[in-house]
Design a protein around this motif. Structure first.
Motif, mmCIF file in Angstrom:
data_model
loop_
_atom_site.group_PDB
_atom_site.id
_atom_site.type_symbol
_atom_site.label_atom_id
_atom_site.label_comp_id
_atom_site.label_asym_id
_atom_site.label_seq_id
_atom_site.Cartn_x
_atom_site.Cartn_y
_atom_site.Cartn_z
ATOM 1 N N LYS A 18 74.200 45.629 67.750
ATOM 2 C CA LYS A 18 74.922 44.578 67.012
ATOM 3 C C LYS A 18 74.422 43.194 67.421
ATOM 4 O O LYS A 18 74.322 42.280 66.603
ATOM 5 C CB LYS A 18 76.424 44.700 67.287
ATOM 6 C CG LYS A 18 77.047 45.949 66.716
ATOM 7 C CD LYS A 18 78.536 46.024 66.971
ATOM 8 C CE LYS A 18 79.301 45.193 65.972
ATOM 9 N NZ LYS A 18 80.768 45.439 66.054
ATOM 10 N N GLN A 19 74.065 43.056 68.700
ATOM 11 C CA GLN A 19 73.575 41.772 69.197
ATOM 12 C C GLN A 19 72.204 41.448 68.598
ATOM 13 O O GLN A 19 71.940 40.301 68.193
ATOM 14 C CB GLN A 19 73.491 41.798 70.727
ATOM 15 C CG GLN A 19 74.826 41.878 71.448
ATOM 16 C CD GLN A 19 75.470 43.258 71.392
ATOM 17 O OE1 GLN A 19 74.788 44.266 71.153
ATOM 18 N NE2 GLN A 19 76.781 43.308 71.589
ATOM 19 N N ALA A 22 72.677 40.449 64.949
ATOM 20 C CA ALA A 22 73.232 39.099 64.833
ATOM 21 C C ALA A 22 72.157 38.050 65.118
ATOM 22 O O ALA A 22 72.090 37.012 64.444
ATOM 23 C CB ALA A 22 74.402 38.930 65.795
ATOM 24 N N ARG A 25 69.720 37.734 62.122
ATOM 25 C CA ARG A 25 70.338 37.005 61.019
ATOM 26 C C ARG A 25 70.480 35.516 61.343
ATOM 27 O O ARG A 25 70.339 34.661 60.471
ATOM 28 C CB ARG A 25 71.699 37.624 60.692
ATOM 29 C CG ARG A 25 71.554 38.954 59.970
ATOM 30 C CD ARG A 25 72.855 39.706 59.849
ATOM 31 N NE ARG A 25 72.684 40.899 59.010
ATOM 32 C CZ ARG A 25 73.535 41.906 58.958
ATOM 33 N NH1 ARG A 25 74.642 41.872 59.708
ATOM 34 N NH2 ARG A 25 73.317 42.947 58.186
ATOM 35 N N LYS A 26 70.758 35.235 62.594
ATOM 36 C CA LYS A 26 70.874 33.835 62.995
ATOM 37 C C LYS A 26 69.530 33.119 62.854
ATOM 38 O O LYS A 26 69.463 31.975 62.401
ATOM 39 C CB LYS A 26 71.368 33.740 64.443
ATOM 40 C CG LYS A 26 71.625 32.316 64.905
ATOM 41 C CD LYS A 26 72.173 32.284 66.322
ATOM 42 C CE LYS A 26 72.419 30.849 66.767
ATOM 43 N NZ LYS A 26 72.934 30.788 68.164
ATOM 44 N N ARG A 44 79.912 39.077 54.344
ATOM 45 C CA ARG A 44 78.788 39.999 54.140
ATOM 46 C C ARG A 44 79.251 41.350 53.586
ATOM 47 O O ARG A 44 78.558 41.985 52.789
ATOM 48 C CB ARG A 44 78.043 40.194 55.462
ATOM 49 C CG ARG A 44 76.693 40.891 55.328
ATOM 50 C CD ARG A 44 75.988 40.947 56.668
ATOM 51 N NE ARG A 44 75.722 39.619 57.187
ATOM 52 C CZ ARG A 44 74.676 38.878 56.834
ATOM 53 N NH1 ARG A 44 73.816 39.337 55.957
ATOM 54 N NH2 ARG A 44 74.511 37.678 57.359
ATOM 55 N N THR A 81 67.608 41.769 56.311
ATOM 56 C CA THR A 81 67.499 41.411 57.732
ATOM 57 C C THR A 81 66.191 40.670 57.990
ATOM 58 O O THR A 81 65.988 40.123 59.080
ATOM 59 C CB THR A 81 67.537 42.655 58.653
ATOM 60 O OG1 THR A 81 66.400 43.485 58.395
ATOM 61 C CG2 THR A 81 68.820 43.450 58.454
ATOM 62 N N ASP A 186 77.145 47.665 58.398
ATOM 63 C CA ASP A 186 75.873 47.672 59.128
ATOM 64 C C ASP A 186 75.647 48.975 59.901
ATOM 65 O O ASP A 186 74.611 49.129 60.551
ATOM 66 C CB ASP A 186 75.833 46.499 60.128
ATOM 67 C CG ASP A 186 75.680 45.158 59.439
ATOM 68 O OD1 ASP A 186 75.015 45.103 58.387
ATOM 69 O OD2 ASP A 186 76.229 44.158 59.960
ATOM 70 N N GLU A 266 84.902 49.978 62.740
ATOM 71 C CA GLU A 266 84.165 49.267 61.696
ATOM 72 C C GLU A 266 84.641 49.695 60.312
ATOM 73 O O GLU A 266 84.745 48.873 59.393
ATOM 74 C CB GLU A 266 82.669 49.522 61.844
ATOM 75 C CG GLU A 266 81.797 48.769 60.859
ATOM 76 C CD GLU A 266 81.878 47.260 60.993
ATOM 77 O OE1 GLU A 266 81.685 46.557 59.979
ATOM 78 O OE2 GLU A 266 82.145 46.772 62.114
#
Length: 297
Positions: A18-19, A22, A25-26, A44, A81, A186, A266
């Motif tokens: 997940k990190q 993220a 995407r950042k 999203r 992504t 996701d 989730e």
């Protein structure tokens, strides 16, 4: 094709934490800060629901198999992504992903049929007047995914585990529906297929089959999670025995129980968000940047 998920490009190159996801995407958003600020987008997961509904509209008249539809959803998620959504025409990406997925899942559709259904779904989008647009977009999709197009889905794991857990027809149908819905999150690019299948089976065993359908209720899944973590609180003796057997199996297996719990949480989050989904708002926000940037030409 890798016969095993563990040797596949899906695990080696397209499975993120997940990190990591993220962070990816950042990076994309930071590189396109002006576009991001100019054209805000909905949650999203709301986008995923909208994309799924549009894909389903295209797929239904063509009798496209569920697995091909699932593959298309994963292609779209992978693509975004790598590429900022506001630089693309999502309608064209969806149509192309479905066309490519059908070829990869060995149920190919003629490009003109896909184009005709896309034109029907997006009547005002003139990009579907030119058959070469899908061909160009297909090349871009393949390129961004580095030609790594083979996918392993949870459906096979569900079929293999169905007899082991003695699932009823209703439970199997409910588990299948949960797997279908997980593509709106996701989870397909975070967890292995067998973890998703076990999550679906766990929920199907705990939830009443009458709660099935395209959307389960978030409250029902919350109860299911509590039951799985506290199996002795199951409502009836029969239900308690089945849940205890499932929990015992999970404890003795090599399956990451924390990952299963994360997947359930989730799914709960997805169904909560789904209740506030507004299709018109999604369409309007997407149309705003597509029209303004001339991406529908």
């Amino acid at each position: 094709m890798a016969a095993s998920y563990w040797d596949s490009t899906q695990r080696k190159f397209w499975t993120f934490t997940k990190q990591q996801l993220a962070l990816e995407r950042k990076k994309i958003e930071e590189s396109e800060r002006n576009l991001v600020n100019m054209y805000p987008l909905p949650d999203r997961r709301h986008l995923s629901i909208h994309f799924y509904q549009q894909l389903t509209k295209m797929a239904r008249p063509l009798a496209i198999r569920q697995q091909a539809l699932a593959t298309a959803q994963v292609y779209v998620r992978r693509f975004y992504t790598k590429v900022e959504i506001r630089r693309t025409n999502p309608a064209l990406v969806l149509a192309t992903a479905l066309y490519l997925a059908c070829k990869m899942e060995e149920c190919p559709q003629h490009i003109r049929l896909v184009l005709a259904e896309a034109r029907h779904c997006w009547a005002l989008d003139t990009s579907f007047n030119d058959i070469s647009k899908i061909g160009e977009c297909e090349f871009t999709l393949i390129s961004e995914m580095n030609s790594q197009l083979i996918l392993h889905h949870p459906y096979r794991s569900l079929a293999e585990l169905q007899t082991q857990f003695l699932l009823t027809m209703e439970e199997n149908t409910l588990a299948w529906s949960i797997i279908n819905d997980h593509y709106l999150t996701d989870l397909p690019i975070i967890h292995p297929p067998h973890v998703i299948a076990i999550t679906a089976i766990s929920l199907a065993v705990v939830c009443k089959p009458t709660q099935g359908g395209p959307q389960l209720h978030a409250a029902g899944l919350t109860t299911a999670l509590q039951t799985l973590t506290n199996p002795r609180n199951a409502a009836s003796q029969g239900s308690q025995n089945r849940v205890l057997k499932l929990v015992d199996w999970l404890a003795e297996s090599n399956v990451d129980i924390e990952a299963v719990v994360e997947c359930i949480q989730e799914m709960i989050s997805l169904y909560e968000v789904w209740e506030s989904y507004n299709d018109k708002a999604c369409k309007d926000q997407i149309a705003k940047f597509v029209k303004a940037r001339g991406l529908d030409k």
